[in-house]
Design an enzyme around this catalytic site. Sequence first.
Site, PDB file in Angstrom:
ATOM      1  N   VAL A 246       1.092  -1.154  -0.092  1.00  0.00           N
ATOM      2  CA  VAL A 246       0.003   0.207  -0.196  1.00  0.00           C
ATOM      3  C   VAL A 246       0.999   1.142   0.385  1.00  0.00           C
ATOM      4  O   VAL A 246       2.252   0.999   1.080  1.00  0.00           O
ATOM      5  CB  VAL A 246      -1.307   0.207   1.373  1.00  0.00           C
ATOM      6  CG1 VAL A 246      -2.122  -0.825   1.250  1.00  0.00           C
ATOM      7  CG2 VAL A 246      -0.506  -0.018   2.884  1.00  0.00           C
ATOM      8  N   SER A 247       0.179   2.032  -0.689  1.00  0.00           N
ATOM      9  CA  SER A 247       1.097   3.691  -0.864  1.00  0.00           C
ATOM     10  C   SER A 247       0.990   5.360  -0.106  1.00  0.00           C
ATOM     11  O   SER A 247       1.697   5.904  -0.642  1.00  0.00           O
ATOM     12  CB  SER A 247       1.583   3.170  -2.367  1.00  0.00           C
ATOM     13  OG  SER A 247      -0.046   4.099  -2.938  1.00  0.00           O
ATOM     14  N   THR A 248      -0.086   4.998   0.837  1.00  0.00           N
ATOM     15  CA  THR A 248      -0.321   5.875   1.133  1.00  0.00           C
ATOM     16  C   THR A 248      -0.715   5.770   2.564  1.00  0.00           C
ATOM     17  O   THR A 248      -0.231   4.731   3.471  1.00  0.00           O
ATOM     18  CB  THR A 248      -2.473   6.615   1.024  1.00  0.00           C
ATOM     19  OG1 THR A 248      -2.832   5.405   1.253  1.00  0.00           O
ATOM     20  CG2 THR A 248      -1.724   7.005  -1.236  1.00  0.00           C
TER      21      THR A 248
END
Length: 224
Positions: free
Chosen positions: A17-19
């Site tokens: 996941v990037s956030t």
Amino acid sequence: MSKRTAPAATAVAYLRVSTEEQATSGAGLAAQRAAIEAEATRRGLTIVEFFSDEGISGKAIANRPALAEAIAAVEAGQAESLMVAKLDRLSRSVADASRLLDQASRNGWRVLSADLAVDQTTPAGEAAASMMIVFSQLERRLISQRTKDALAQKRAQGVRLGRPSETPAEVTRRIVDAKARGLSLRAIAAELSEAGIATARGGMWRASTVKAVLDSQDAAALAK
């Protein structure tokens, strides 16, 4: 190591996941895991281990410890394949993803994607995967350009950027100073944990939570 040495019909799974919001809440990770488990069941595969990188961009493969561990696992013969929910979980860089697919082909293991039901060891499957990666990189670059344009407009309007921080001022100062000394996000997180300092929500420090503080308005003001 050749996939023939690995247990039959096995895979390791990689999640990303990037956030900061996804890393904190777990949203996204659960959906990826469910997609992988469903596809593994459809293919008759056993997932031997899950690896996850939280709050990390898909721009490049470098500096992703969990992905490195997942690759090492299949290279060591712990499983035949590396499975992801979508190919962009590996990387949104054409060059990086292509190198990884080439590494898998050379060393006798497969990269499987739950959203792309093709055999990527065949010419047709490789072409389909490559096209998916190309469009993923395009999407990332378009999003990046739109974000830059929006931020430039806000700066021109005098809007103060960055999120307000819930972290106490003395902790924010400590993080900013540690970063100025050249410490990595992981090293700062370890230092705070060893000192018995909890996050604003009472949790453990991770690289992603340290980065969130550094991206805050308070940290930006201290760094000036």
